[in-house]
Design an enzyme around this catalytic site. Structure first.
Site, PDB file in Angstrom:
ATOM      1  N   SER A 139       0.858  -1.190   0.000  1.00 59.90           N
ATOM      2  CA  SER A 139       0.000   0.000   0.000  1.00 59.90           C
ATOM      3  C   SER A 139       0.893   1.238   0.000  1.00 59.90           C
ATOM      4  O   SER A 139       2.082   1.153   0.347  1.00 59.90           O
ATOM      5  CB  SER A 139      -0.861  -0.002   1.281  1.00 59.90           C
ATOM      6  N   TYR A 152      -2.318  -1.858  10.226  1.00 56.84           N
ATOM      7  CA  TYR A 152      -2.360  -1.951   8.757  1.00 56.84           C
ATOM      8  C   TYR A 152      -1.071  -1.387   8.168  1.00 56.84           C
ATOM      9  O   TYR A 152      -0.415  -2.022   7.345  1.00 56.84           O
ATOM     10  CB  TYR A 152      -3.586  -1.186   8.240  1.00 56.84           C
TER      11      TYR A 152
HETATM   12  N1  LIG Z   1      -8.552   0.068  -2.104  1.00 60.78           N
HETATM   13  C1  LIG Z   1      -7.493   0.798  -1.785  1.00 60.78           C
HETATM   14  O1  LIG Z   1      -7.533   2.041  -1.795  1.00 60.78           O
HETATM   15  C2  LIG Z   1      -6.206   0.126  -1.388  1.00 60.78           C
HETATM   16  C3  LIG Z   1      -5.086   0.946  -1.153  1.00 60.78           C
HETATM   17  C4  LIG Z   1      -3.891   0.359  -0.796  1.00 60.78           C
HETATM   18  C5  LIG Z   1      -3.786  -1.014  -0.686  1.00 60.78           C
HETATM   19  N2  LIG Z   1      -4.882  -1.785  -0.908  1.00 60.78           N
HETATM   20  C6  LIG Z   1      -4.725  -3.219  -0.735  1.00 60.78           C
HETATM   21  O2  LIG Z   1      -5.235  -3.912  -1.853  1.00 60.78           O
HETATM   22  C7  LIG Z   1      -5.762  -5.177  -1.436  1.00 60.78           C
HETATM   23  C8  LIG Z   1      -7.202  -5.313  -1.928  1.00 60.78           C
HETATM   24  O3  LIG Z   1      -7.935  -4.230  -1.428  1.00 60.78           O
HETATM   25  P1  LIG Z   1      -9.455  -3.938  -1.829  1.00 60.78           P
HETATM   26  O4  LIG Z   1      -9.626  -2.494  -1.734  1.00 60.78           O
HETATM   27  O5  LIG Z   1      -9.808  -4.643  -3.074  1.00 60.78           O
HETATM   28  O6  LIG Z   1     -10.189  -4.609  -0.574  1.00 60.78           O
HETATM   29  P2  LIG Z   1     -11.602  -5.336  -0.464  1.00 60.78           P
HETATM   30  O7  LIG Z   1     -11.980  -5.263   0.988  1.00 60.78           O
HETATM   31  O8  LIG Z   1     -12.532  -4.797  -1.468  1.00 60.78           O
HETATM   32  O9  LIG Z   1     -11.254  -6.842  -0.835  1.00 60.78           O
HETATM   33  C9  LIG Z   1     -10.462  -7.635   0.017  1.00 60.78           C
HETATM   34  C10 LIG Z   1     -10.803  -9.084  -0.223  1.00 60.78           C
HETATM   35  O10 LIG Z   1      -9.996  -9.868   0.672  1.00 60.78           O
HETATM   36  C11 LIG Z   1     -10.815 -10.897   1.218  1.00 60.78           C
HETATM   37  N3  LIG Z   1     -10.279 -11.357   2.489  1.00 60.78           N
HETATM   38  C12 LIG Z   1     -10.229 -10.677   3.667  1.00 60.78           C
HETATM   39  N4  LIG Z   1      -9.698 -11.452   4.630  1.00 60.78           N
HETATM   40  C13 LIG Z   1      -9.382 -12.638   4.044  1.00 60.78           C
HETATM   41  C14 LIG Z   1      -8.803 -13.849   4.515  1.00 60.78           C
HETATM   42  N5  LIG Z   1      -8.448 -14.012   5.815  1.00 60.78           N
HETATM   43  N6  LIG Z   1      -8.613 -14.859   3.649  1.00 60.78           N
HETATM   44  C15 LIG Z   1      -8.988 -14.724   2.344  1.00 60.78           C
HETATM   45  N7  LIG Z   1      -9.555 -13.613   1.845  1.00 60.78           N
HETATM   46  C16 LIG Z   1      -9.746 -12.576   2.687  1.00 60.78           C
HETATM   47  C17 LIG Z   1     -12.184 -10.242   1.352  1.00 60.78           C
HETATM   48  O11 LIG Z   1     -13.214 -11.205   1.482  1.00 60.78           O
HETATM   49  C18 LIG Z   1     -12.263  -9.416   0.080  1.00 60.78           C
HETATM   50  O12 LIG Z   1     -12.834 -10.149  -0.999  1.00 60.78           O
HETATM   51  C19 LIG Z   1      -5.629  -5.211   0.087  1.00 60.78           C
HETATM   52  O13 LIG Z   1      -4.445  -5.891   0.459  1.00 60.78           O
HETATM   53  C20 LIG Z   1      -5.521  -3.737   0.449  1.00 60.78           C
HETATM   54  O14 LIG Z   1      -4.843  -3.524   1.671  1.00 60.78           O
HETATM   55  C21 LIG Z   1      -6.098  -1.252  -1.265  1.00 60.78           C
END
Ligand SMILES: NC(=O)c1ccc[n+]([C@@H]2O[C@H](COP(=O)([O-])OP(=O)(O)OC[C@H]3O[C@@H](n4cnc5c(N)ncnc54)[C@H](O)[C@@H]3O)[C@@H](O)[C@H]2O)c1
Length: 256
Positions: A139, A152
């Site tokens: 991130s 986080y």
């Molecule tokens: N959206 C953003 O702005 C952003 C920014 C920086 C980093 N990220 C990173 O990108 C990745 C995806 O983010 P997103 O925004 O799509 O999140 P999201 O919450 O939309 O999706 C996350 C997915 O992970 C799954 N998940 C959670 N815990 C789990 C577990 N123990 N085992 C298996 N699956 C699990 C959830 O069911 C969900 O489908 C994450 O690692 C997040 O930290 C996102």
């Protein structure tokens, strides 16, 4: 650039960014195994993608669950050549010192320990395929000290560090390990904050707006592909310039 002959496990692929990565992998000729706690949603995405996709229950914090998905992927597609460690739990939104030990541990469990388990479980399969590519999703909060991210932010810095040392350790085995650092992207994780895709809606980023999931996919598919054959231990920020420096507007400047 294509992903022909690539077989990739994507964690957290039932929605958000993981779904976007999964769709793009298939669009580029690869095969994908979608692992998620949300089995019905993961199955729906896989069904929509057709024969090149499968889904499987996965809890990234459970070693047995990891073994099951590796076995299922090899049974379905013959080999595993890539892993996208994408599943994540969002930040608590409080100061680190105010985060409860239980919350800290839970968030680190999913965001850091889950990535460790993923690499540990999938690397033997990559060896059987004579090499491969691991993309760890960190991130922007893993590149700067981002307030109110607590465990986080700690975990995402850990993912970045673990990526670097694994890249060094695994390079002799033709296994590449890189990290991708999304900025603020509109997904189910960030939607509760009320962000929108409006131009100017996210002034902290020099681009002035948040990202769309499809704007992240190219970074991940590039690192999975043979076009990145000499790229390992790298970190790729896809954040509209957020971690590069303060936006011009934040400095009282505009584009004129
Ligand atoms: N959206 C953003 O702005 C952003 C920014 C920086 C980093 N990220 C990173 O990108 C990745 C995806 O983010 P997103 O925004 O799509 O999140 P999201 O919450 O939309 O999706 C996350 C997915 O992970 C799954 N998940 C959670 N815990 C789990 C577990 N123990 N085992 C298996 N699956 C699990 C959830 O069911 C969900 O489908 C994450 O690692 C997040 O930290 C996102």
């Amino acid at each position: 650039m294509d992903l022909n002959d690539k077989v990739v496990i994507v964690t957290g692929g039932a929605g958000g960014l993981g779904e976007a990565y999964s769709r793009e992998i298939v669009a580029m000729g690869g095969k994908v195994m979608i692992g998620d706690l949300l089995v019905d949603k993961a199955a729906a995405v896989a069904a929509d993608l057709g024969d090149a996709a499968r889904s499987q229950h996965l809890d990234v914090t459970d070693p047995d669950s990891w073994q099951d998905i590796v076995t299922a992927t090899e049974e379905a597609f013959g080999k595993v050549t890539g892993l996208v460690n994408n599943a994540g739990a969002s930040a608590s939104g409080v100061r680190l010192i105010d985060e409860s030990p239980e919350t800290f541990r839970k968030i680190v469990d999913i965001n850091l320990y889950g990535v460790f388990l993923g690499m540990r479980s999938v690397i033997p399969a990559l060896r059987r395929a004579d090499g491969g590519s691991i993309v760890n999703i960190s991130s922007a909060a893993g590149m700067v000290g981002m307030a109110l991210t607590g465990g986080y932010g700690a975990a995402k810095w850990g993912v970045r560090g673990m990526t670097k040392l694994s890249a060094v350790e695994l390079a002799p085995e033709n296994i590449r390990v890189n990290s991708v650092h999304p900025g603020m992207v509109l997904t189910p994780m960030t939607a509760p904050t009320g962000i929108t895709l409006d131009e100017g809606g996210f002034p902290s980023a020099p681009a002035g707006r948040v990202g769309r999931p499809e704007e992240l996919t190219g970074a991940v598919t590039y690192l999975l592909s043979d076009a990145a054959s000499y790229t390992t231990g790298a970190e790729l920020a896809v954040d509209g310039g957020w971690t590069a420096g303060p936006a011009m507007t934040e400095l009282g400047q505009n584009s004129d």
